[in-house]
Enzyme design. Structure first.
Site, PDB file in Angstrom:
ATOM      1  N   LYS A  99     -10.798  -3.070  -3.677  1.00  0.00           N
ATOM      2  CA  LYS A  99     -11.623  -1.857  -3.780  1.00  0.00           C
ATOM      3  C   LYS A  99     -10.894  -0.756  -4.534  1.00  0.00           C
ATOM      4  O   LYS A  99     -11.507   0.076  -5.188  1.00  0.00           O
ATOM      5  CB  LYS A  99     -11.916  -1.315  -2.380  1.00  0.00           C
ATOM      6  CG  LYS A  99     -12.734  -2.217  -1.498  1.00  0.00           C
ATOM      7  CD  LYS A  99     -12.852  -1.552  -0.133  1.00  0.00           C
ATOM      8  CE  LYS A  99     -13.381  -2.472   0.909  1.00  0.00           C
ATOM      9  NZ  LYS A  99     -12.626  -2.421   2.162  1.00  0.00           N
TER      10      LYS A  99
ATOM     11  N   LYS B 275       0.824  -1.219   0.000  1.00  0.00           N
ATOM     12  CA  LYS B 275       0.000   0.000   0.000  1.00  0.00           C
ATOM     13  C   LYS B 275       0.857   1.267   0.000  1.00  0.00           C
ATOM     14  O   LYS B 275       0.466   2.267  -0.582  1.00  0.00           O
ATOM     15  CB  LYS B 275      -0.969  -0.001   1.186  1.00  0.00           C
ATOM     16  CG  LYS B 275      -2.066  -1.039   1.007  1.00  0.00           C
ATOM     17  CD  LYS B 275      -3.311  -0.741   1.813  1.00  0.00           C
ATOM     18  CE  LYS B 275      -4.409  -1.693   1.385  1.00  0.00           C
ATOM     19  NZ  LYS B 275      -5.610  -1.641   2.175  1.00  0.00           N
TER      20      LYS B 275
ATOM     21  N   LYS C 147      -5.141  -9.484  -6.523  1.00  0.00           N
ATOM     22  CA  LYS C 147      -6.320  -9.661  -5.676  1.00  0.00           C
ATOM     23  C   LYS C 147      -7.443  -8.720  -6.137  1.00  0.00           C
ATOM     24  O   LYS C 147      -7.173  -7.569  -6.505  1.00  0.00           O
ATOM     25  CB  LYS C 147      -5.896  -9.301  -4.249  1.00  0.00           C
ATOM     26  CG  LYS C 147      -6.921  -9.503  -3.187  1.00  0.00           C
ATOM     27  CD  LYS C 147      -6.312  -9.177  -1.823  1.00  0.00           C
ATOM     28  CE  LYS C 147      -6.401  -7.700  -1.497  1.00  0.00           C
ATOM     29  NZ  LYS C 147      -7.384  -7.298  -0.510  1.00  0.00           N
TER      30      LYS C 147
HETATM   31  N1  AQP Z   1     -10.024 -10.327  -2.931  1.00  0.00           N
HETATM   32  C1  AQP Z   1     -10.411 -10.791  -1.744  1.00  0.00           C
HETATM   33  N2  AQP Z   1     -10.728 -12.103  -1.588  1.00  0.00           N
HETATM   34  C2  AQP Z   1     -11.149 -12.588  -0.372  1.00  0.00           C
HETATM   35  N3  AQP Z   1     -11.267 -11.794   0.729  1.00  0.00           N
HETATM   36  C3  AQP Z   1     -10.970 -10.482   0.601  1.00  0.00           C
HETATM   37  N4  AQP Z   1     -10.986  -9.455   1.469  1.00  0.00           N
HETATM   38  C4  AQP Z   1     -10.586  -8.330   0.844  1.00  0.00           C
HETATM   39  N5  AQP Z   1     -10.303  -8.581  -0.433  1.00  0.00           N
HETATM   40  C5  AQP Z   1     -10.533  -9.911  -0.634  1.00  0.00           C
HETATM   41  C6  AQP Z   1     -11.399  -9.593   2.854  1.00  0.00           C
HETATM   42  O1  AQP Z   1     -12.457  -8.678   3.097  1.00  0.00           O
HETATM   43  C7  AQP Z   1     -12.383  -8.254   4.452  1.00  0.00           C
HETATM   44  C8  AQP Z   1     -12.471  -6.771   4.499  1.00  0.00           C
HETATM   45  O2  AQP Z   1     -11.355  -6.208   3.829  1.00  0.00           O
HETATM   46  P1  AQP Z   1     -10.955  -4.714   4.133  1.00  0.00           P
HETATM   47  O3  AQP Z   1     -11.943  -3.811   3.568  1.00  0.00           O
HETATM   48  O4  AQP Z   1     -10.799  -4.514   5.574  1.00  0.00           O
HETATM   49  O5  AQP Z   1      -9.523  -4.497   3.576  1.00  0.00           O
HETATM   50  P2  AQP Z   1      -8.708  -4.956   2.329  1.00  0.00           P
HETATM   51  O6  AQP Z   1      -8.256  -6.349   2.499  1.00  0.00           O
HETATM   52  O7  AQP Z   1      -7.655  -3.973   2.211  1.00  0.00           O
HETATM   53  O8  AQP Z   1      -9.763  -4.841   1.139  1.00  0.00           O
HETATM   54  P3  AQP Z   1      -9.515  -4.435  -0.348  1.00  0.00           P
HETATM   55  O9  AQP Z   1     -10.821  -4.599  -1.000  1.00  0.00           O
HETATM   56  O10 AQP Z   1      -8.398  -5.148  -0.953  1.00  0.00           O
HETATM   57  O11 AQP Z   1      -9.210  -2.900  -0.273  1.00  0.00           O
HETATM   58  P4  AQP Z   1      -7.949  -2.098  -0.800  1.00  0.00           P
HETATM   59  O12 AQP Z   1      -8.135  -1.957  -2.256  1.00  0.00           O
HETATM   60  O13 AQP Z   1      -8.079  -0.802  -0.072  1.00  0.00           O
HETATM   61  O14 AQP Z   1      -6.737  -2.870  -0.428  1.00  0.00           O
HETATM   62  C9  AQP Z   1     -11.078  -8.816   5.028  1.00  0.00           C
HETATM   63  O15 AQP Z   1     -11.373  -9.972   5.785  1.00  0.00           O
HETATM   64  C10 AQP Z   1     -10.287  -9.172   3.800  1.00  0.00           C
HETATM   65  O16 AQP Z   1      -9.398 -10.247   4.042  1.00  0.00           O
END
Ligand code: AQP
Length: 344
Positions: free
Chosen positions: A210, A115, A207
């Site tokens: 968002k 990040k 992955k």
């Molecule tokens: N691609 C994924 N597959 C399975 N699980 C996922 N999670 C996130 N992406 C995937 C799980 O969703 C929960 C909430 O995630 P979060 O919002 O707290 O943070 P994150 O992992 O940073 O989510 P993103 O969507 O990937 O956001 P960005 O783009 O900001 O990095 C967690 O349990 C996570 O494991």
């Protein structure tokens, strides 16, 4: 410990664009676990501000995550649904645990490296200490089980290390105050099923996320059936038909991802899916996946829309959840302060 004594905690960041990965990796598990456990589900807004957020969008994203929890089937009366910033003890315990965790541990966190990217000097201090706040979120409630996606595995390991070090560092004080040998339990990660890491629909090596600039990389929980169909049909694949055995998916990341998504949405396994679709072309398989995804996600998104149209209700749910969370958090934080040696 029987299941009703086990406590589940997990959180989702209100950073917009909630997607199928968040749903299958986390939210679906939240719904399942509430049948057997006491659950606390948190909209982790303190985590969200580790990267810049616009205040008006943050408020709306907090409500969006609460609506997704409830729309997917979490019962906020039987379990606790709240946003993190309403319970000040998260930040308070986060500080104590910053003083327990070691810099070397945080330096190994891959999510920070990804990040922060190349502009590391310009990343917020909060982004760096994100994992100790996450440890505080879990340990504040002495949670025993944490359902998360695979990407959170390393942070969960750090939370376990922090719990262990706190228990060791303050062993004498913990025993003298009558808490036995273990103050914080070791939280168990629950990372199970065929879709613990849902990948981007445009690139099977990335992955689903968002923050991906391409909306075609993810299925958003608020997508219309038409948008879901278009994204699945355009999803990257390879020219070969689907294999009949799971071994045949190796080296075919995009195919593996779509099969995993199908398995998770249908409550089956990858071998089951390949038994039905082995030898099929992607066009046939994708049409089946569109139907399944639309059937599973449309009720969630329409319920989310209905709930989001009533922000007063969502705010009340979060306030009520926060007051129930605070009751547990305050009691545990008083004990932490005693253990550490603060006067109160
Ligand atoms: N691609 C994924 N597959 C399975 N699980 C996922 N999670 C996130 N992406 C995937 C799980 O969703 C929960 C909430 O995630 P979060 O919002 O707290 O943070 P994150 O992992 O940073 O989510 P993103 O969507 O990937 O956001 P960005 O783009 O900001 O990095 C967690 O349990 C996570 O494991």
């Amino acid at each position: 410990m029987n299941q009703s004594e086990q406590r589940v905690f997990s959180g989702v960041q209100p950073t917009g664009n909630l997607h199928l990965g968040n749903y299958l990796g986390a939210i679906v598990k939240f719904v399942e676990l509430q049948e057997t456990h006491n659950c606390i589900y948190c909209v982790v807004d303190l985590h969200a501000i580790t990267v810049p957020q616009k205040p008006e969008e943050l408020r709306s994203s907090i409500r969006e995550v609460a609506a997704a929890f409830i729309g997917a089937g979490v019962d906020p009366c039987k379990h606790i649904v709240f946003n993190q910033s309403q319970v000040a003890e998260h930040a308070e315990l986060g500080w104590v645990l910053n003083c327990v965790a070691r810099i070397g541990w945080l330096n190994r966190m891959t999510q920070f490296k990804e990040k922060a990217g190349k502009d590391r000097e310009n990343a917020s201090v909060g982004l760096y200490t994100y994992p100790t706040l996450m440890a505080a979120d879990i340990l504040l409630y002495k949670a025993t089980h944490v359902p998360v996606g695979d990407d959170q595995k390393q942070h969960l390991e750090l939370a376990r290390d922090v719990a262990q070090k706190f228990n060791n560092d303050f062993a004498q004080s913990i025993a003298a105050l009558g808490y036995g040998e273990v103050f914080f339990p070791q939280p168990e990660p629950l990372i199970q099923g065929p879709a613990t890491r849902v990948m981007s629909l445009r690139d099977g090596a990335k992955k689903m996320s968002k923050s991906d600039p391409s909306d075609y990389s993810r299925i958003n929980l608020t997508d219309t059936p038409e948008a879901i169909a278009q994204k699945v049909r355009k999803a990257k694949t390879d020219p070969e038909p689907l294999p009949s055995e799971v071994d045949g998916l190796s080296g075919r990341a995009e195919a593996d991802n779509l099969v995993g998504i199908y398995a998770a949405l249908s409550g089956s396994t990858k071998p089951d899916v390949l038994r039905d679709f082995g030898g099929s072309t992607f066009s046939r398989f994708k049409e089946a996946l569109v139907q399944l995804a639309v059937a599973r996600l449309t009720p969630v998104s329409s319920e989310m829309r209905r709930l989001q149209a009533d922000p007063g209700y969502l705010d009340q749910v979060l306030r009520d959840g926060a007051s129930r969370a605070r009751a547990i958090a305050a009691e545990n934080m008083v004990a932490v302060k005693d253990v550490v040696g603060f006067l109160r």
